[in-house]
Design a protein around this motif. Structure first.
Motif, PDB file in Angstrom:
ATOM      1  N   PRO A 767       4.236  -4.641  -4.706  1.00 52.55           N
ATOM      2  CA  PRO A 767       3.578  -3.447  -5.263  1.00 52.55           C
ATOM      3  C   PRO A 767       2.072  -3.663  -5.349  1.00 52.55           C
ATOM      4  O   PRO A 767       1.598  -4.799  -5.477  1.00 52.55           O
ATOM      5  CB  PRO A 767       4.206  -3.320  -6.657  1.00 52.55           C
ATOM      6  N   ARG A 769      -1.641  -2.048  -7.041  1.00 50.23           N
ATOM      7  CA  ARG A 769      -2.306  -1.137  -7.962  1.00 50.23           C
ATOM      8  C   ARG A 769      -3.550  -0.568  -7.286  1.00 50.23           C
ATOM      9  O   ARG A 769      -4.411  -1.311  -6.823  1.00 50.23           O
ATOM     10  CB  ARG A 769      -2.683  -1.869  -9.245  1.00 50.23           C
ATOM     11  N   VAL A 784      -1.240   7.185   1.645  1.00 47.85           N
ATOM     12  CA  VAL A 784      -1.267   5.732   1.777  1.00 47.85           C
ATOM     13  C   VAL A 784      -0.097   5.303   2.649  1.00 47.85           C
ATOM     14  O   VAL A 784       1.061   5.641   2.373  1.00 47.85           O
ATOM     15  CB  VAL A 784      -1.171   5.053   0.395  1.00 47.85           C
ATOM     16  N   ASP A 786       1.777   1.886   4.550  1.00 44.52           N
ATOM     17  CA  ASP A 786       1.838   0.418   4.473  1.00 44.52           C
ATOM     18  C   ASP A 786       2.041  -0.168   5.859  1.00 44.52           C
ATOM     19  O   ASP A 786       2.017   0.539   6.879  1.00 44.52           O
ATOM     20  CB  ASP A 786       2.923  -0.021   3.499  1.00 44.52           C
ATOM     21  N   ARG A 792       2.993   7.370   1.428  1.00 49.73           N
ATOM     22  CA  ARG A 792       3.104   7.963   0.094  1.00 49.73           C
ATOM     23  C   ARG A 792       1.828   8.734  -0.192  1.00 49.73           C
ATOM     24  O   ARG A 792       0.745   8.315   0.231  1.00 49.73           O
ATOM     25  CB  ARG A 792       3.298   6.873  -0.957  1.00 49.73           C
ATOM     26  N   SER A 793       1.951   9.813  -0.923  1.00 52.96           N
ATOM     27  CA  SER A 793       0.793  10.640  -1.263  1.00 52.96           C
ATOM     28  C   SER A 793       0.405  10.429  -2.719  1.00 52.96           C
ATOM     29  O   SER A 793       1.267  10.399  -3.600  1.00 52.96           O
ATOM     30  CB  SER A 793       1.096  12.115  -1.025  1.00 52.96           C
ATOM     31  N   VAL A 794      -0.886  10.292  -2.924  1.00 57.72           N
ATOM     32  CA  VAL A 794      -1.440  10.124  -4.265  1.00 57.72           C
ATOM     33  C   VAL A 794      -2.494  11.194  -4.476  1.00 57.72           C
ATOM     34  O   VAL A 794      -3.343  11.417  -3.597  1.00 57.72           O
ATOM     35  CB  VAL A 794      -2.062   8.721  -4.437  1.00 57.72           C
ATOM     36  N   ARG A 805      -2.941   3.727 -10.326  1.00 62.72           N
ATOM     37  CA  ARG A 805      -1.513   3.935 -10.132  1.00 62.72           C
ATOM     38  C   ARG A 805      -0.962   2.764  -9.322  1.00 62.72           C
ATOM     39  O   ARG A 805      -1.610   2.284  -8.398  1.00 62.72           O
ATOM     40  CB  ARG A 805      -1.262   5.245  -9.402  1.00 62.72           C
ATOM     41  N   THR A 806       0.236   2.309  -9.697  1.00 68.97           N
ATOM     42  CA  THR A 806       0.892   1.230  -8.962  1.00 68.97           C
ATOM     43  C   THR A 806       1.852   1.832  -7.958  1.00 68.97           C
ATOM     44  O   THR A 806       2.715   2.644  -8.304  1.00 68.97           O
ATOM     45  CB  THR A 806       1.638   0.286  -9.914  1.00 68.97           C
ATOM     46  N   LEU A 807       1.678   1.427  -6.711  1.00 67.73           N
ATOM     47  CA  LEU A 807       2.529   1.913  -5.624  1.00 67.73           C
ATOM     48  C   LEU A 807       3.555   0.843  -5.265  1.00 67.73           C
ATOM     49  O   LEU A 807       3.201  -0.324  -5.079  1.00 67.73           O
ATOM     50  CB  LEU A 807       1.687   2.246  -4.394  1.00 67.73           C
ATOM     51  N   HIS A 808       4.811   1.234  -5.178  1.00 65.68           N
ATOM     52  CA  HIS A 808       5.895   0.285  -4.862  1.00 65.68           C
ATOM     53  C   HIS A 808       6.353   0.469  -3.421  1.00 65.68           C
ATOM     54  O   HIS A 808       6.261   1.545  -2.858  1.00 65.68           O
ATOM     55  CB  HIS A 808       7.071   0.502  -5.820  1.00 65.68           C
TER      56      HIS A 808
END
Length: 808
Positions: A767, A769, A784, A786, A792-794, A805-808
């Protein structure tokens, strides 16, 4: 599937002095036989051409040059439809929508005031080829009549004789210019219907013929550059010669628009802008975005050095008397020289200075020098705006990348007002370059450039001139045309010109299809240039990799090109990517300019192409290897260079080498004579030894020019992985590093700035941050991705507060 492209003639006007050089023949009236003086051809075989796509809104124009659209004139030749026509000669009658007869008809197109003129007009006619004709010169023509007496442009289809042909003729009161028959032959079958079309806009004439019912070609694709820039149409018409009767219908005069009258010698008419000069800005860290990359502080030092060099000698204010309109980025290659593709690539990383400094004003200088034909040459004198001799002849055109650079700026700044202002200049340039660099006589119908015009001066290419009627097709130039049209289409869509955007996309697709058909070699896994007969000229060079950013190479072709780039025996050299593949007969490990040299513009384009074709991991590794090499050479020489050698050189050689009389090695640099070092490249003569055991032929030093692409643009976009699409309020972040990294104060034009920083983590699957802040007045979306491609959208809320925000 690419749209069907009927063959044909496309003729484009330029200054009258170019007529003879471009293949036109000026004939005094007294010397012309009666049939020819009337506007009929007297040449050899022709091919049939392409024109612009279906009617669409006129391109957005500046307030200083508004377009005044006129209603289209369409005649289906029903009873009474000839009331707007004047019979000049012969007899005509309309029956059941078909006009039958022979001679000449004429009708007005514009009641223009003395200070205005038609700046756009198209006339077309659907006609049936008669079954027979006694005279081999029998023909059907459409015409545009000029404001001056006896001044006409005739587009003539001549179906009979040994070879059917199409020809554009300029006739005046004093003579006639007939443009050489250089295109491919095509049948005009008796009893068949065809559409004949002539379009004129801003001094440029496009002509074509196509079979009835065939898909309309998406855009004019080129032919001759001829002399008719002083032509001002006021009427349209049709005519037959040596035919007792011809059937015709559906005469249409469309795309009529009028505007201010311009002189044929006037420059900068497509994107006029008032002169506004500012002082050269001093370097200030606060004026540029701030990369964050904790594990590579040396890359931050290189980033700072690139900006510092740019601000000391590479930003210039025009001198008094210069026609340049903006303070501008200057490559500083030579005094009083302005180079086109250097300037373009400087704006690609310089755009990160906006809005604090008007970087794109550097391109406004080029539009201010644009000729009424749309021409922009590759080298000008800065002091007076005259074309430099290096831009004469076939070497006068650089890679056509203005639209690509403007699109990059628009994606960062969302400056739609600028897009609308410069689009006419970009479109006129695209029309001109598609004429002047099209090998229309060759079966491949690709585009050509000269070995200097393409920017890669001594890269091996076909013997003899690259163009000028020899019919060669260069893979780099043809790919750059595709990239130009696709960039134009995106800008046109943003500006609301969806009709021309569709045209440009279709033309890009068709050219890409021809490249894949003619230039791709499946056995070698490479794209090659081709000869006039379509034979491949096999040089394994960086030119073939322009197919990646242009979107020409896709699927397996793109994969095989990527494999070649990653091959240590080809392009994955000590310093990547050499202009000529390692192992090629002309390859030089010291660079020798483009015979192995590593250059920023091609590296940037190749890495962008890898990103576009989904090879993001290879793109990132390539950018990191390139930055590592730049940093190493900076450490031993203290500066940035014009180009770099692909393979390491000995410390003794590097210590004994000089550039412009100055030692290459930095003062006090501790070089092991037996060690191996990355180094700047040698110039065209190559590695000529000097008495000290090095060479005096090393490329230019302190050359941030386009070399700033690596330390700035590639660091932000490919290594850190952040790219903005401000018009869509979206930022893409390929987040694949494990150290603390990101960008502070990334400029988004008038929207403000955004900061994005990811904390350090143990590995790429852990994960992470992410903290963000924004001065934008509205929310932004950060997509974002990987290392595995998961996205993933932030959402970054409006305001400058730090949001984590922490992304997993």
């Amino acid at each position: 599937m690419a749209p069907r492209r009927p063959r044909g003639l496309y003729v484009m006007s330029a200054c009258a002095a170019l007529a003879l050089a471009a293949g036109g023949t000026q004939v005094p009236v007294a010397a012309v036989p009666a049939t020819t003086a009337a506007g009929h051809p007297a040449g050899g075989p022709h091919a049939l051409t392409a024109g612009r796509g279906a009617d669409a809104p006129s391109s957005a124009r500046s307030a200083a040059h508004p377009a005044d659209a006129l209603p289209s004139v369409t005649d289906a030749f029903t009873a009474g439809s000839l009331t707007g026509w004047r019979t000049v000669s012969g007899a005509w009658r309309a029956t059941a929508g078909v006009l039958r007869g022979s001679g000449e008809l004429r009708r007005p197109l514009c009641a223009c005031s003395p200070d205005e003129e038609l700046n756009r007009a198209r006339v077309s006619l659907r006609f049936r080829v008669p079954d027979t004709a006694a005279d081999p010169l029998a023909s059907v023509s459409v015409a545009l009549d000029g404001a001056a007496d006896h001044d006409r442009l005739w587009l003539t289809a001549q179906p009979f004789g040994a070879t059917p042909r199409l020809q554009l003729v300029r006739s005046t009161a004093t003579g006639e210019t007939r443009y050489a028959d250089t295109l491919r032959a095509a049948d005009l079958a008796p009893g068949s219907w065809y559409r004949l079309e002539l379009e004129w806009r801003h001094g440029i004439a496009f002509a074509r013929i196509q079979p009835d019912g065939a898909a309309r070609p998406a855009a004019p694709v080129a032919g001759h550059v001829v002399g008719a820039a002083d032509f001002h149409p006021v009427a349209g018409g049709l005519r037959t010669h040596a035919l007792p009767s011809v059937d015709a219908d559906d005469f249409a005069a469309s795309r009529l628009s009028r505007g201010p009258r311009h002189s044929g010698a006037e420059r900068g008419v497509f994107a006029p802008v008032a002169r506004h000069l500012v002082s050269v800005p001093a370097y200030d860290l606060a004026r540029v975005p701030r990369p964050v990359i904790d594990d590579r502080p040396e890359w931050i030092a290189l980033y700072d050095r690139a900006w510092s060099l740019l601000h000391t000698g590479h930003i210039r204010r025009p001198v008094d008397g210069s026609p340049l309109v903006r303070t501008y980025l200057d490559e500083a290659f030579g005094p009083d020289l302005l180079f086109q593709w250097d300037t373009i690539f400087m704006t690609v990383y310089g755009r990160y200075l906006q809005p604090g400094f008007d970087v794109m004003g550097s391109l406004d200088n080029w539009y201010a020098l644009q000729e009424p034909t749309g021409a922009i040459w590759r080298v000008y004198r800065e002091s007076d705006g005259t074309r430099h001799p290096w831009a004469d002849g076939p070497r006068g055109v650089n890679p056509p990348l203005f639209a690509w650079a403007e699109l990059k700026s628009y994606r960062l700044t969302a400056d739609l007002a600028r897009v609308r202002r410069v689009l006419p200049a970009l479109q006129a340039y695209a029309d001109w370059v598609s004429v002047s660099r099209w090998s229309q006589a060759a079966p491949h119908q690709l585009y050509w450039n000269d070995g200097e015009g393409n920017g890669m001066d001594n890269l091996p290419t076909q013997p003899g001139p690259a163009g000028d009627g020899t019919g060669t097709g260069q893979v780099d130039m043809s790919s750059q045309m595709v990239l130009m049209w696709r960039s134009l289409a995106e800008l046109e869509t943003a500006a609301g010109d969806t009709g021309r955007a569709a045209d440009d996309r279709a033309l890009a697709d068709a050219t890409a299809e021809r490249l894949n058909r003619w230039s791709w070699n499946s056995a070698d896994g490479r794209y090659y240039e081709v000869s006039a007969t379509g034979a491949q000229y096999k040089v394994d060079g960086i030119a073939g990799f322009w197919t990646l950013p242009a979107g020409v190479a896709t699927g397996d072709r793109a994969r095989r090109l990527a494999d070649a780039l990653a091959d240590p025996g080809a392009y994955w050299t000590d310093m990547i990517f050499p202009a000529l593949a390692k192992g090629s007969p002309s390859y030089d490990p010291t660079g020798r300019y483009w015979r192995g040299g590593v250059w920023a513009p091609t590296n940037y384009a190749v890495v962008e192409g890898l990103q576009a074709t989904g090879r993001t991991g290879l793109a990132r590794r390539a950018a990191e290897k390139y930055l590592t090499g730049l940093t190493e050479v900076y450490g031993t020489t203290g500066t940035l260079w014009e180009a770099y050698a692909p393979e390491r050189r000995s410390g003794a050689w590097l210590a004994a080498s000089r550039s412009g009389g100055t030692p290459v090695a930095a003062p006090g640099a501790a070089l092991d004579p037996a060690g191996a070092y990355l180094s700047p490249a040698t110039t065209k003569p190559g590695d000529a030894p000097n008495a000290a055991g090095g060479t005096d032929g090393v490329v230019k030093r302190d050359f941030v020019g386009w070399t700033g692409l690596g330390p700035v643009a590639m660091l932000i976009e490919d290594v850190i992985g952040i790219e903005a699409d401000t018009p869509r309020r979206t930022i893409t972040w390929h987040l694949t590093r494990t150290d603390r990294h990101g960008v502070d104060h990334l400029p988004l034009g008038s929207l403000g700035t955004v900061s994005l920083v990811a904390d350090a983590r143990s590995d790429v699957s852990a994960p992470v941050r992410v903290c963000a802040s924004s001065t934008a007045p509205e929310a932004l979306t950060v997509v974002v991705t990987d290392a595995t491609g998961n996205a993933r959208s932030v959402t970054v809320a409006p305001g400058a507060d730090r949001q984590c925000r922490t992304l997993h």
